[in-house]
Design a protein around this motif. Structure first.
Motif, mmCIF file in Angstrom:
data_model
loop_
_atom_site.group_PDB
_atom_site.id
_atom_site.type_symbol
_atom_site.label_atom_id
_atom_site.label_comp_id
_atom_site.label_asym_id
_atom_site.label_seq_id
_atom_site.Cartn_x
_atom_site.Cartn_y
_atom_site.Cartn_z
ATOM 1 N N ASP A 1 -61.313 -36.226 -42.074
ATOM 2 C CA ASP A 1 -62.041 -34.992 -42.396
ATOM 3 C C ASP A 1 -61.344 -34.165 -43.476
ATOM 4 O O ASP A 1 -61.926 -33.202 -43.988
ATOM 5 N N LEU A 2 -60.080 -34.499 -43.774
ATOM 6 C CA LEU A 2 -59.270 -33.643 -44.635
ATOM 7 C C LEU A 2 -58.925 -34.363 -45.938
ATOM 8 O O LEU A 2 -58.937 -35.602 -46.002
ATOM 9 N N SER A 3 -58.610 -33.588 -46.972
ATOM 10 C CA SER A 3 -58.234 -34.204 -48.238
ATOM 11 C C SER A 3 -56.922 -34.973 -48.063
ATOM 12 O O SER A 3 -56.027 -34.540 -47.333
ATOM 13 N N PRO A 4 -56.800 -36.137 -48.695
ATOM 14 C CA PRO A 4 -55.570 -36.927 -48.552
ATOM 15 C C PRO A 4 -54.381 -36.197 -49.158
ATOM 16 O O PRO A 4 -54.499 -35.488 -50.157
ATOM 17 N N TYR A 5 -53.218 -36.421 -48.538
ATOM 18 C CA TYR A 5 -52.028 -35.650 -48.888
ATOM 19 C C TYR A 5 -50.877 -36.568 -49.266
ATOM 20 O O TYR A 5 -50.149 -36.310 -50.226
ATOM 21 N N GLY A 6 -50.685 -37.646 -48.518
ATOM 22 C CA GLY A 6 -49.620 -38.608 -48.839
ATOM 23 C C GLY A 6 -48.239 -38.111 -48.553
ATOM 24 O O GLY A 6 -47.260 -38.671 -49.062
ATOM 25 N N GLY A 7 -48.116 -37.070 -47.742
ATOM 26 C CA GLY A 7 -46.816 -36.454 -47.520
ATOM 27 C C GLY A 7 -45.923 -37.188 -46.542
ATOM 28 O O GLY A 7 -44.712 -37.262 -46.736
ATOM 29 N N CYS A 8 -46.487 -37.755 -45.491
ATOM 30 C CA CYS A 8 -45.643 -38.400 -44.478
ATOM 31 C C CYS A 8 -45.198 -39.788 -44.912
ATOM 32 O O CYS A 8 -44.197 -40.305 -44.418
ATOM 33 N N ARG A 9 -45.950 -40.438 -45.788
ATOM 34 C CA ARG A 9 -45.663 -41.751 -46.369
ATOM 35 C C ARG A 9 -45.691 -42.882 -45.360
ATOM 36 O O ARG A 9 -45.290 -44.007 -45.651
ATOM 37 N N LEU A 10 -46.218 -42.615 -44.153
ATOM 38 C CA LEU A 10 -46.263 -43.668 -43.147
ATOM 39 C C LEU A 10 -47.303 -44.747 -43.503
ATOM 40 O O LEU A 10 -47.214 -45.876 -43.036
ATOM 41 N N CYS A 11 -48.255 -44.401 -44.320
ATOM 42 C CA CYS A 11 -49.347 -45.333 -44.641
ATOM 43 C C CYS A 11 -49.052 -46.186 -45.872
ATOM 44 O O CYS A 11 -49.971 -46.746 -46.480
ATOM 45 N N ILE A 12 -47.795 -46.298 -46.246
ATOM 46 C CA ILE A 12 -47.452 -47.079 -47.443
ATOM 47 C C ILE A 12 -47.857 -48.541 -47.285
ATOM 48 O O ILE A 12 -47.829 -49.104 -46.192
ATOM 49 N N MET B 1 -46.906 -48.001 -52.042
ATOM 50 C CA MET B 1 -47.743 -46.853 -52.386
ATOM 51 C C MET B 1 -48.430 -46.320 -51.133
ATOM 52 O O MET B 1 -48.736 -47.080 -50.206
ATOM 53 N N THR B 2 -48.705 -45.021 -51.119
ATOM 54 C CA THR B 2 -49.427 -44.438 -49.974
ATOM 55 C C THR B 2 -50.905 -44.816 -50.071
ATOM 56 O O THR B 2 -51.589 -44.480 -51.040
ATOM 57 N N SER B 3 -51.386 -45.494 -49.043
ATOM 58 C CA SER B 3 -52.752 -46.027 -49.090
ATOM 59 C C SER B 3 -53.806 -44.941 -48.982
ATOM 60 O O SER B 3 -54.951 -45.138 -49.393
ATOM 61 N N CYS B 4 -53.464 -43.761 -48.432
ATOM 62 C CA CYS B 4 -54.474 -42.696 -48.280
ATOM 63 C C CYS B 4 -54.821 -42.056 -49.605
ATOM 64 O O CYS B 4 -55.870 -41.419 -49.735
ATOM 65 N N THR B 5 -53.933 -42.205 -50.619
ATOM 66 C CA THR B 5 -54.197 -41.599 -51.928
ATOM 67 C C THR B 5 -54.445 -42.642 -53.016
ATOM 68 O O THR B 5 -54.693 -42.286 -54.167
ATOM 69 N N LEU B 6 -54.386 -43.925 -52.665
ATOM 70 C CA LEU B 6 -54.468 -44.997 -53.653
ATOM 71 C C LEU B 6 -55.893 -45.515 -53.767
ATOM 72 O O LEU B 6 -56.411 -46.145 -52.845
ATOM 73 N N PRO B 7 -56.580 -45.298 -54.898
ATOM 74 C CA PRO B 7 -57.943 -45.830 -55.049
ATOM 75 C C PRO B 7 -57.912 -47.332 -55.302
ATOM 76 O O PRO B 7 -56.984 -47.861 -55.925
ATOM 77 N N VAL B 8 -58.938 -48.006 -54.828
ATOM 78 C CA VAL B 8 -59.022 -49.450 -55.034
ATOM 79 C C VAL B 8 -59.283 -49.765 -56.505
ATOM 80 O O VAL B 8 -59.896 -48.971 -57.223
ATOM 81 N N GLU B 9 -58.789 -50.929 -56.927
ATOM 82 C CA GLU B 9 -59.065 -51.443 -58.270
ATOM 83 C C GLU B 9 -59.478 -52.896 -58.162
ATOM 84 O O GLU B 9 -59.036 -53.616 -57.257
ATOM 85 N N ASN B 10 -60.295 -53.330 -59.093
ATOM 86 C CA ASN B 10 -60.792 -54.699 -59.057
ATOM 87 C C ASN B 10 -59.629 -55.698 -59.129
ATOM 88 O O ASN B 10 -58.731 -55.581 -59.966
ATOM 89 N N GLY B 11 -59.643 -56.652 -58.217
ATOM 90 C CA GLY B 11 -58.607 -57.681 -58.191
ATOM 91 C C GLY B 11 -57.344 -57.285 -57.460
ATOM 92 O O GLY B 11 -56.388 -58.073 -57.380
ATOM 93 N N MET B 12 -57.289 -56.080 -56.921
ATOM 94 C CA MET B 12 -56.101 -55.613 -56.215
ATOM 95 C C MET B 12 -55.852 -56.470 -54.965
ATOM 96 O O MET B 12 -56.769 -56.810 -54.227
ATOM 97 N N GLU B 13 -54.572 -56.837 -54.726
ATOM 98 C CA GLU B 13 -54.169 -57.565 -53.524
ATOM 99 C C GLU B 13 -53.145 -56.730 -52.772
ATOM 100 O O GLU B 13 -52.131 -56.311 -53.336
#
Length: 921
Positions: free
Chosen positions: A38-49, A59-71
């Motif tokens: 529900d909230l804007s992504p913050y990336g502060g805790c870094r647990l979602c790397i 990279m923090t996955s909550c702030t990382l947009p997908v790109e074509n071909g990304m693995e």
């Protein structure tokens, strides 16, 4: 769409999706703490790397947009090691003193620490750094020792509530969250909504009322018993008591949002004042007449058989002696649809009268009448979610939305903040919503018709009217247009006090930002021109072509939890359920067949007619369900006199209210938490109410009481066989009652508990069991066919200031209380924050009156006086005071006038001439 690969799984996801969102859609869990959907992504805790193929660092996955071909890899040994290190660092400043509510689930930090094999105690701080329970707010427990600086509380307050109470202070190891300028939450303008608690992942912010109570035995999803927004939440029950309310993202109207009353105002359910056994006056047990009008005698506790037999016998006697129309019935906007349907059936089928009404008469009767004239349907046309997502402009008039309908008020705030919606507020007071408005039109009280007609004059003048819509979907336009010539902007500015440039600004926003939604509440309806006010708003939306479209419409905000449903179920003197007229031969014939009885074609009395008729002897008996006219009706001195004169009053209630002093029989009903049923919210959404706890003492669900009384009335009735009711009253459950409603009410024809319990969102009309419901009304055509333009004329209020009474009083509610206060005055925390009535008074008036250390003032009208403490504030303009009706010791309705709208019979609560002076010390 973008092609990516997560943990070897190939996915196609929309462009703009984050890696975390993509993983969730694929069923892959990535640990998070600072993130919430529900909230804007913050990336502060870094647990979602996560690790990227070819990437150098996680990279923090909550702030990382997908790109074509990304693995992407989400769970490697390296990531596990990094996450353990992150959790160890977070735990190094975390200290749990052991007070917490300890649900069956650990908090999120505990969960992930355990998941990654960490011993909490081994890594936790050795001692606390901060005081526990460090804020005096009665609802929110603050323990910064458990805070990990994830920022979810900060973002929740800003992005969900729109209040901006929480922020971060200091740096590094000394960093901490603070309210306002490091002050108590309430001083930082906290509204005690509990959003910060709901989103906190560690328990640093907690529900003070339930700290230490442990895990619930069960959790029951139900619908709130306060305003008409229709929020749903979970009642957490332990040992037969509600121990907390928790919000749920699945709630269709509110999601995780709740207001202070919904989240924390539940303890009235278990208050010791609850009525637990039927009571009758002693004179009735002795079979004697009442000797004293002012003193009805002693109460005696009796069993249900005794109480109901007395009621049935007395009502039947009065009906036999004076006719059915000598009895009146007041239904309840606090009770379920099923109970209101039975009250309507009881009045019409069992008693034989159409004298049934309820508190809609005092709030939105003019809305129902006005919209029925204009469109053929007197209800809100669009949904709240539709409007906050699709409206380009919002016009709020006569509604203090953030206090009266708080959750929807927050939704409007977010529409402004997130989408840039243009908000116009028209209100004599500077209500809180003005802080978010593009424009505040501060008109003089009672000048709404002139203001709206003036705006429409400009809209026509500038060519902003929707000519195609007018030509294809409306009638009566020429007469309406001619009438607008009487309202040139210069004249309107003089009448309303609104500067000319603001009139043009407002008209431009309305004319160019489409669609625009209009909202109103009692500030529009509670006038002798309430119907005319509503007709004028209906004209505005037709003029602009804003009807039958997403993001537009006419949207009256209903005040009580089921006032819409009580109207739908026939709790009105002129219509059966589904607004089928009692005067219609076809409608009456349908109900005569269904109920097996002849019915009266004559519309009954309204509540504003019944109570005066009590004092004249025309009404000899009243049966009142969950209403408190001694608090809520105008000119309550006169109400008291009329109730004293009344021969027989039956009151079905959950508490001994101010009206119970005038009752002859008290029947103990139950709260929303103790029964099954449905409520219909302000947007016509039908929702389930579910039993969570057992009734207290001998109290019974209201539908059971009504059914039992009906059976006894039929048994003792001396009506001729052809006139006696034939339809049974042996209902096994509220679901069976709803099935009967559906069988004779076209707008509810497809409503069933089965559909509601499987999660279907049903807005009436629901025309059949295969019909999905109707979220937006008037698409393609109006209910009446073509919409009707109605010329309206500015009319002065019934009462004007003069030399003796030089000021105007406006009335309404406050955030921490609701209606007559019977429930909120029995909620401990609500009373702690707002323990006494306050009168809002402008600083200039306070200076003139001589207020200094003594803030107690006496407010007097032509009908009475009250004494209250003054809150000196610029919220009200000079010459105006604002009072509420939540407290019996200082009830604004001691002063209000019983002048009525000629069509809707609604009183003019909003304008009362008063004088204000210092009270005697």
């Amino acid at each position: 769409m973008v092609q990516i690969k997560i943990n070897g799984i190939e996915l196609d996801v929309p462009k703009g999706t984050t890696v975390l969102e993509a993983a969730e859609k694929a069923g892959i869990t990535i640990p998070t703490l600072c993130y919430h959907k529900d909230l804007s992504p913050y990336g502060g805790c870094r647990l979602c790397i996560v690790e990227l193929k070819g990437g150098r660092v996680p990279m923090t996955s909550c702030t990382l947009p997908v790109e074509n071909g990304m693995e992407v890899q989400t769970e490697t040994e390296s990531l596990r090691k990094s996450r353990r290190t992150i959790l160890e660092l977070l735990l190094s400043t975390y200290y749990d003193s052991g007070y917490a509510q300890k649900d069956e689930h650990p908090n999120e930090l505990e969960y992930w620490a355990t998941a990654y094999g960490l011993d909490m105690k081994a890594f936790m701080a050795e001692k606390p750094r901060y005081e526990v329970n460090s804020d005096p707010n009665p609802f929110v427990w603050v323990d910064l020792n458990k805070c990990i600086l994830c920022g979810r509380c900060v973002r929740a307050c800003a992005e969900v509530q729109g209040r901006f109470v929480w922020g971060l202070s200091e740096r590094g190891y000394e960093a901490r969250i603070v309210a306002g300028l490091d002050e108590p939450m309430l001083e930082a303008r906290c509204e005690s909504c509990g959003a910060c608690v709901a989103y906190c992942p560690t328990g640093a912010l907690d529900n003070k009322m339930s700290v230490g109570l442990g895990a619930p035995d069960k959790v029951v999803r139900t619908t709130c018993s306060y305003c008409g927004v229709g929020c749903q939440f979970d009642l957490n029950v332990k040992d037969g008591k509600i121990i907390r309310v928790t919000s749920t993202p699945d709630a269709p109207v509110n999601g995780m949002r709740l207001c202070v009353k919904g989240r924390y105002g539940y303890d009235y359910v278990h208050h010791p004042d609850r009525l637990t056994q039927p009571m009758v006056r002693e004179y009735l047990l002795k079979g004697e007449p009442r000797k004293d009008k002012k003193n009805r005698g002693e109460w005696v506790k009796v069993d249900w058989d005794t109480a109901l037999n007395i009621v049935a016998g007395k009502l039947n006697q009065i009906r036999t002696e004076s006719g059915a129309d000598s009895i009146g019935v007041l239904s309840s906007a606090k009770c379920t649809n099923e109970e209101n349907y039975l009250m309507n059936k009881f009045a019409r089928q069992v008693l034989g009268t159409n004298n049934i009404d309820h508190c809609a008469r005092l709030c939105h009767a003019s809305t129902v009448a006005g919209l029925a004239i204009s469109y053929g349907s007197g209800a809100m046309s669009n949904t709240m979610q539709d409007i906050v997502e699709n409206a380009q402009a919002i016009f709020v008039t006569g509604s203090n939305t953030t206090e009266q309908h708080p959750v929807f008020g927050t939704m409007i705030r977010q529409a402004v903040l997130k989408r840039g919606v243009k908000l116009i507020v028209a209100d004599p007071r500077r209500i809180d919503l003005v802080d978010f408005a593009t424009l505040h039109l501060q008109q003089r009280p009672g000048t709404d018709i002139a203001l709206l007609n003036g705006l429409m004059n400009i809209i026509l003048q500038k060519g902003w009217a929707d000519e195609q819509f007018i030509a294809e979907r409306t009638e009566g336009f020429d007469e309406f247009k001619a009438n607008l010539q009487n309202y040139p902007p210069e004249k309107v500015s003089e009448i309303t006090g609104v500067p000319l440039e603001q009139l043009y600004q407002a008209a431009e926003i309305m004319g160019t930002c489409k669609p625009m939604a209009v909202f109103w509440a009692m500030g529009i309806t509670q006038h002798i021109v309430g119907v005319q006010n509503v007709l004028t708003l209906a004209n505005l939306q037709m003029l602009l072509g804003n009807m039958g479209v997403p993001g537009g419409g006419v949207n009256p905000l209903r005040g009580q939890n089921n006032v819409q449903g009580a109207c739908d179920m026939g709790g009105l003197p002129n219509v059966y359920p589904g607004y089928q007229p009692v005067a219609s031969d076809a409608a009456r014939g349908k109900f005569e067949t269904a109920w097996g009885v002849s019915l009266s074609p004559k519309p009954g009395m309204t509540v504003t007619e019944m109570i005066p008729a009590d004092g004249e002897g025309k009404i000899r008996a009243l049966y009142i369900l969950g209403e408190n006219p001694v608090m809520t009706d105008p000119d309550v001195n006169h109400v008291r006199h009329c109730l004293e004169e009344l021969e027989f009053l039956v009151l079905q209630e959950i508490f001994p209210s101010e009206t119970s002093a005038y009752a002859d029989v008290l029947l103990p009903g139950v709260t929303f938490a103790e029964k099954e049923g449905t409520f219909t919210n302000t947007e016509r959404r039908i929702q389930r109410v579910r039993k969570a706890v057992e009734p207290v003492g001998q109290s019974r669900p209201d539908w059971e009481i009504i059914s039992d009384l009906a059976r006894r009335m039929i048994a003792v009735s001396n009506r001729k066989p052809a006139e006696a009711p034939q339809s049974g009253w042996n209902y096994g459950s509220p679901a069976e009652i709803m099935d009967e409603v559906a069988s004779i009410t076209p707008s509810y024809a497809g409503v069933s508990y089965e559909r509601l319990d499987r999660g279907e969102n049903l807005h009436w009309p629901v025309k059949g069991y295969d019909h999905p419901g109707t979220p937006i009304l008037h698409i393609g055509q109006f209910t009446r066919g073509k919409g009707l333009f109605s010329p309206t004329t500015d009319v002065p209020p019934a009462e004007k200031p003069d030399a003796e009474f030089p000021m105007l009083m406006n009335t309404g509610r406050v955030l921490y209380h609701w209606h007559g206060g019977e429930m909120t005055r029995r909620a401990k925390g609500l009373m702690e924050v707002y323990p006494k009535p306050l009168i809002e008074l402008n600083p200039e008036d306070a200076l003139r009156i001589g207020i200094n250390g003594n803030r107690m003032v006496k407010i007097t009208s032509r009908r009475g006086s009250i004494v209250s403490e003054a809150w000196v504030t610029n919220r009200v303009p000079e010459g105006m005071v604002y009072a509420n009706f939540h407290f019996p010791e200082s009830n604004a309705n001691e002063l209000t006038i019983a002048a009525l709208d000629p069509i809707a019979k609604i009183p003019e609560f909003k304008i009362t001439a008063v004088k204000v002076e210092l009270a005697d010390e």
